[in-house]
Structure formats: structure tokens, C-alpha cells
Scaffold this active site. Structure first.
Site, PDB file in Angstrom:
ATOM      1  CG  ASP A 187      -1.936  -1.010   1.223  1.00 38.58           C
ATOM      2  OD1 ASP A 187      -2.489  -1.547   0.136  1.00 38.58           O
ATOM      3  OD2 ASP A 187      -2.336  -1.721   2.330  1.00 38.58           O
ATOM      4  CG  ASP A 235     -11.460  -1.304  -0.974  1.00 38.89           C
ATOM      5  OD1 ASP A 235     -10.640  -2.193  -1.140  1.00 38.89           O
ATOM      6  OD2 ASP A 235     -11.227  -0.242  -1.284  1.00 38.89           O
TER       7      ASP A 235
END
Length: 252
Positions: free
Chosen positions: A11, A130
């Protein structure tokens, strides 16, 4: 038999690798180029790079950093964050990405999936979802790095995306993200059983047994994790050795 894949995730925020819990409490986790090279040398099957603030900051993915990482690894490389146009995809592929992950842009305009799949091939298109389980026990799609709730059920959106040409689903459970308490097995298994494309489970990997569970009970094709690898909780060779001994087909 197809081998199960272990995928470290980088990330990226401000050019550094970061990690949070439940998409919040972001902290630094190291240099992405060094981490990428380490994971490739340890036997990771793939690498995922997600520019986690590109969409919110309305900018392109960091192609120069993608280029640098690609030169330090010899495994398949998926890149996501801020990808909206065919030109965005082309730039990332030219800089060393093998696959691209799309999330918010695909939800806002689902024809993005079919356009990308037609031009670059379904095998190149990963739909990142998500997902969050709400009080009604249903899993809903969230956008903009987990900031925006939608009324769309994860199962419905995943099916729609596959019909449009998505070649793989990267499912991240926001409830489990960064907790190291185990993956979301039920929703992962539901997608794995009902869709004809590989499912990558993400969010919650904390022990070797969690990976065994997501491959057996969750029926995932791949498991993605960040914290446990970044902070040296588990080494990839040890994890693969454990899974192999438990009868899971992995590339040693």
C-alpha cells in the site's frame, strides 16, 4: 492442480509503503523497492502495488515508482490506484505492470471494465472490491479507499464485473483489514464457489493457520497480506512450507 498463490501487498502513500487497521491508523512500513525485491527473492508468487490515495487526491498512479519496482522483481506485478482511462493502463503496462487493479472508477462507470478487457485482455483486469459487513449481515461495496458506502451488495457487483470481463477479483474485507485475526471466510467462499474467475482474499491474515483456512474453508485461489510480511511476523518461505506440509498446493 493450480497452485495457491501468496501475494504480498504494498500500500503506497507519498512514495512509501504504509499499513493501517480497518483502513485507518496508517503508519510507515518501509521502502517499497526494497520490500518488493525482498518478497520476490523469498518466493512470493505475485506482488500487488496499490496507490491508496491516488483516487481521493484525483491524480495518476506513481508510474515512475512502478517502473523502479518492476526492475527489481521477476514475478507477476499488479498495480492499482487512480486508473480511469485506457491511457492510464497503457502507461502502467509500459512501466512494468502485468495486471491492473480497478476499483472506484469501475463502479462509477462499469463500461470501464469491458473497455479495458477488450483492449488489454481479461487476464490483465483485476477488480478490487473493498467490502464491509454491516449490521444486517450483508456485505456492501465501499469506494474511495473505503470512505464511501454504496448500497450495492458485494456478490452482485462481483458477478456484474465478471460478466463485463474482469479476469480476477481482489476481495478486501474492511472488517478484517490489518487486524491479523483471520480472513473473511464466508464471503470469500461464496464468491469462489459462484464465480468462474480466481478470487484473491485480502484482510486479516495473521498466522499460518489463517492462510490454511482461507485456502481450504474460504476456497480462495490466492491470499494477499501486508502487515505480517512488512513487520516480519511470518516469512514467506516458512508460510509456504507450512501450507505444503498441510497438503495445500503451493509453489516452493
Amino acid at each position: 492442480m493450480l497452485t495457491k498463490r501468496i501475494i504480498p501487498c504494498l500500500d503506497i502513500k507519498d512514495g512509501r509503503t504504509v499499513k493501517g487497521v480497518n483502513f485507518e491508523q496508517i503508519r510507515d512500513a518501509g521502502d517499497p523497492i526494497e520490500l518488493a525485491a525482498l518478497y520476490a527473492s523469498q518466493g512470493a508468487d505475485e506482488l500487488v502495488f496499490l496507490d491508496i490515495t491516488a483516487t481521493v487526491e484525483q491524480r495518476k498512479t506513481l508510474s515512475a515508482l512502478v517502473h523502479q519496482i518492476a526492475h527489481h522483481i521477476n514475478i507477476p506485478f499488479t498495480v492499482g490506484g487512480g486508473i480511469k482511462t485506457e491511457e492510464d493502463v497503457r502507461v502502467l503496462l509500459q512501466n512494468g505492470a502485468d495486471k491492473i487493479a480497478i476499483n472506484t472508477a469501475a463502479f462509477i462507470d462499469p463500461t470501464t471494465i469491458s473497455r479495458f478487457a477488450k483492449q488489454f485482455g481479461s487476464q490483465c483486469i483485476v477488480l478490487a472490491i473493498d467490502a464491509k459487513c454491516e449490521a444486517d449481515n450483508n456485505w456492501y461495496v465501499y469506494l474511495n479507499g473505503g470512505r464511501t458506502k454504496t448500497d450495492k451488495l458485494v456478490t452482485d457487483w462481483a458477478q456484474e464485473a465478471v460478466n463485463l470481463g474482469a479476469g480476477e477479483i481482489l476481495l478486501t474485507s474492511m472488517n478484517h483489514d490489518g487486524t491479523m485475526q483471520g480472513f473473511a471466510l464466508d464471503i470469500t467462499a461464496e464468491l469462489s464457489e459462484n464465480l468462474p474467475v480466481p478470487i484473491i482474499a485480502s484482510g486479516g491474515g495473521g498466522t499460518e493457520a489463517h492462510f490454511l483456512d482461507v485456502f481450504t474453508k474460504g476456497k480462495a485461489d490466492a491470499a494477499l497480506a501486508a502487515s505480517i510480511f512488512h513487520y516480519k511476523e511470518i516469512a514467506i518461505p516458512d508460510l509456504k512450507s507450512y501450507l505444503y506440509q498441510k497438503g495445500v498446493a503451493v509453489r516452493i
